[in-house]
Design a protein around this motif. Sequence first.
Motif, PDB file in Angstrom:
ATOM      1  N   ALA A 133       0.865  -1.190   0.000  1.00 59.83           N
ATOM      2  CA  ALA A 133       0.000   0.000   0.000  1.00 59.83           C
ATOM      3  C   ALA A 133       0.894   1.230   0.000  1.00 59.83           C
ATOM      4  O   ALA A 133       2.009   1.198   0.530  1.00 59.83           O
ATOM      5  CB  ALA A 133      -0.920   0.004   1.209  1.00 59.83           C
ATOM      6  N   GLU A 138      -4.503   3.877   2.930  1.00 57.28           N
ATOM      7  CA  GLU A 138      -4.839   2.935   1.860  1.00 57.28           C
ATOM      8  C   GLU A 138      -4.833   1.504   2.387  1.00 57.28           C
ATOM      9  O   GLU A 138      -5.724   0.709   2.090  1.00 57.28           O
ATOM     10  CB  GLU A 138      -3.844   3.067   0.708  1.00 57.28           C
ATOM     11  CG  GLU A 138      -4.098   2.103  -0.426  1.00 57.28           C
ATOM     12  CD  GLU A 138      -3.017   2.174  -1.502  1.00 57.28           C
ATOM     13  OE1 GLU A 138      -2.434   1.109  -1.814  1.00 57.28           O
ATOM     14  OE2 GLU A 138      -2.765   3.277  -2.022  1.00 57.28           O
ATOM     15  N   PHE A 139      -3.828   1.168   3.179  1.00 58.43           N
ATOM     16  CA  PHE A 139      -3.746  -0.165   3.768  1.00 58.43           C
ATOM     17  C   PHE A 139      -4.985  -0.444   4.622  1.00 58.43           C
ATOM     18  O   PHE A 139      -5.617  -1.500   4.509  1.00 58.43           O
ATOM     19  CB  PHE A 139      -2.483  -0.311   4.627  1.00 58.43           C
ATOM     20  CG  PHE A 139      -2.430  -1.623   5.335  1.00 58.43           C
ATOM     21  CD1 PHE A 139      -1.884  -2.729   4.723  1.00 58.43           C
ATOM     22  CD2 PHE A 139      -2.977  -1.765   6.602  1.00 58.43           C
ATOM     23  CE1 PHE A 139      -1.877  -3.970   5.362  1.00 58.43           C
ATOM     24  CE2 PHE A 139      -2.979  -2.992   7.245  1.00 58.43           C
ATOM     25  CZ  PHE A 139      -2.422  -4.094   6.628  1.00 58.43           C
ATOM     26  N   GLU A 141      -7.946   0.919   4.585  1.00 57.35           N
ATOM     27  CA  GLU A 141      -9.162   0.784   3.770  1.00 57.35           C
ATOM     28  C   GLU A 141      -9.263  -0.618   3.165  1.00 57.35           C
ATOM     29  O   GLU A 141     -10.316  -1.257   3.209  1.00 57.35           O
ATOM     30  CB  GLU A 141      -9.189   1.845   2.673  1.00 57.35           C
ATOM     31  CG  GLU A 141     -10.468   1.847   1.904  1.00 57.35           C
ATOM     32  CD  GLU A 141     -10.665   3.110   1.086  1.00 57.35           C
ATOM     33  OE1 GLU A 141     -11.806   3.312   0.643  1.00 57.35           O
ATOM     34  OE2 GLU A 141      -9.717   3.875   0.891  1.00 57.35           O
ATOM     35  N   GLU A 142      -8.162  -1.110   2.612  1.00 56.21           N
ATOM     36  CA  GLU A 142      -8.155  -2.456   2.016  1.00 56.21           C
ATOM     37  C   GLU A 142      -8.351  -3.528   3.086  1.00 56.21           C
ATOM     38  O   GLU A 142      -9.092  -4.498   2.874  1.00 56.21           O
ATOM     39  CB  GLU A 142      -6.841  -2.697   1.266  1.00 56.21           C
ATOM     40  CG  GLU A 142      -6.666  -1.845   0.041  1.00 56.21           C
ATOM     41  CD  GLU A 142      -7.516  -2.305  -1.129  1.00 56.21           C
ATOM     42  OE1 GLU A 142      -7.926  -3.483  -1.169  1.00 56.21           O
ATOM     43  OE2 GLU A 142      -7.772  -1.472  -2.006  1.00 56.21           O
ATOM     44  N   ALA A 145     -11.956  -3.749   4.279  1.00 56.31           N
ATOM     45  CA  ALA A 145     -12.835  -4.306   3.242  1.00 56.31           C
ATOM     46  C   ALA A 145     -12.538  -5.778   2.956  1.00 56.31           C
ATOM     47  O   ALA A 145     -13.274  -6.423   2.211  1.00 56.31           O
ATOM     48  CB  ALA A 145     -12.691  -3.495   1.955  1.00 56.31           C
ATOM     49  N   SER A 146     -11.496  -6.318   3.560  1.00 62.06           N
ATOM     50  CA  SER A 146     -11.014  -7.663   3.208  1.00 62.06           C
ATOM     51  C   SER A 146     -11.829  -8.805   3.793  1.00 62.06           C
ATOM     52  O   SER A 146     -11.650  -9.955   3.382  1.00 62.06           O
ATOM     53  CB  SER A 146      -9.568  -7.824   3.669  1.00 62.06           C
ATOM     54  OG  SER A 146      -9.510  -7.980   5.092  1.00 62.06           O
ATOM     55  N   PHE A 151      -5.453  -9.116   2.184  1.00 64.54           N
ATOM     56  CA  PHE A 151      -5.878  -8.697   0.847  1.00 64.54           C
ATOM     57  C   PHE A 151      -4.763  -8.754  -0.190  1.00 64.54           C
ATOM     58  O   PHE A 151      -5.013  -9.026  -1.350  1.00 64.54           O
ATOM     59  CB  PHE A 151      -6.493  -7.289   0.884  1.00 64.54           C
ATOM     60  CG  PHE A 151      -5.533  -6.189   1.256  1.00 64.54           C
ATOM     61  CD1 PHE A 151      -4.766  -5.561   0.285  1.00 64.54           C
ATOM     62  CD2 PHE A 151      -5.398  -5.789   2.570  1.00 64.54           C
ATOM     63  CE1 PHE A 151      -3.884  -4.555   0.628  1.00 64.54           C
ATOM     64  CE2 PHE A 151      -4.523  -4.777   2.919  1.00 64.54           C
ATOM     65  CZ  PHE A 151      -3.754  -4.161   1.930  1.00 64.54           C
ATOM     66  N   TRP A 152      -3.529  -8.527   0.195  1.00 66.59           N
ATOM     67  CA  TRP A 152      -2.418  -8.490  -0.761  1.00 66.59           C
ATOM     68  C   TRP A 152      -1.980  -9.889  -1.190  1.00 66.59           C
ATOM     69  O   TRP A 152      -1.211 -10.026  -2.127  1.00 66.59           O
ATOM     70  CB  TRP A 152      -1.234  -7.722  -0.182  1.00 66.59           C
ATOM     71  CG  TRP A 152      -0.670  -8.297   1.085  1.00 66.59           C
ATOM     72  CD1 TRP A 152       0.386  -9.161   1.200  1.00 66.59           C
ATOM     73  CD2 TRP A 152      -1.152  -8.074   2.410  1.00 66.59           C
ATOM     74  NE1 TRP A 152       0.587  -9.494   2.511  1.00 66.59           N
ATOM     75  CE2 TRP A 152      -0.343  -8.824   3.276  1.00 66.59           C
ATOM     76  CE3 TRP A 152      -2.179  -7.320   2.943  1.00 66.59           C
ATOM     77  CZ2 TRP A 152      -0.528  -8.827   4.665  1.00 66.59           C
ATOM     78  CZ3 TRP A 152      -2.357  -7.327   4.324  1.00 66.59           C
ATOM     79  CH2 TRP A 152      -1.545  -8.063   5.154  1.00 66.59           C
TER      80      TRP A 152
END
Length: 155
Positions: A133, A138-139, A141-142, A145-146, A151-152
């Motif tokens: 991220a 940004e991290f 948020e992801e 939502a995961s 998520f990565w």
Amino acid sequence: MPTPIERLLVEITRHHYPNPPATAAQLAAFESRVNWMLDPDLRAFYLHCDGATLFDPRDQDPNYRILPLAEIERARVRMRHEDSDTYGAASWYTLLYLQDGDYVLVDVAQQVGGRYPMLDAFHETYPEVKQIASSFGEFLEEALASGDDYFWLKG
């Protein structure tokens, strides 16, 4: 209208497990100890909560544990127990504990738009890292939502 990080912090308070906020004095002591300044997203987070777990409380071994200021340290010291360039850059600091000796790091030597990038640090391949991220916001948020997945690693 709330900023993106403020919106994420409201979600953490409503649906996750935040610690009490850090004080301005704790932030100043942290920045003095590590010799770098928190970026705007990290400062907002720590003034809102001094660490948190996402999805599950800490006693349930959560996938995502955002470290309190007192537990953030140079990654090579935490992961390899030696403060040597052999074990990663001096600018990489632990920010999240992911279980089994894995971390998400913040790289304080770089800034993108005034924010530090986030790195995946898998214990078996560290000091090899991968940017996941461009900022903590940004991290976060992801991650939120995961659905409690890393998520990565999807894809």
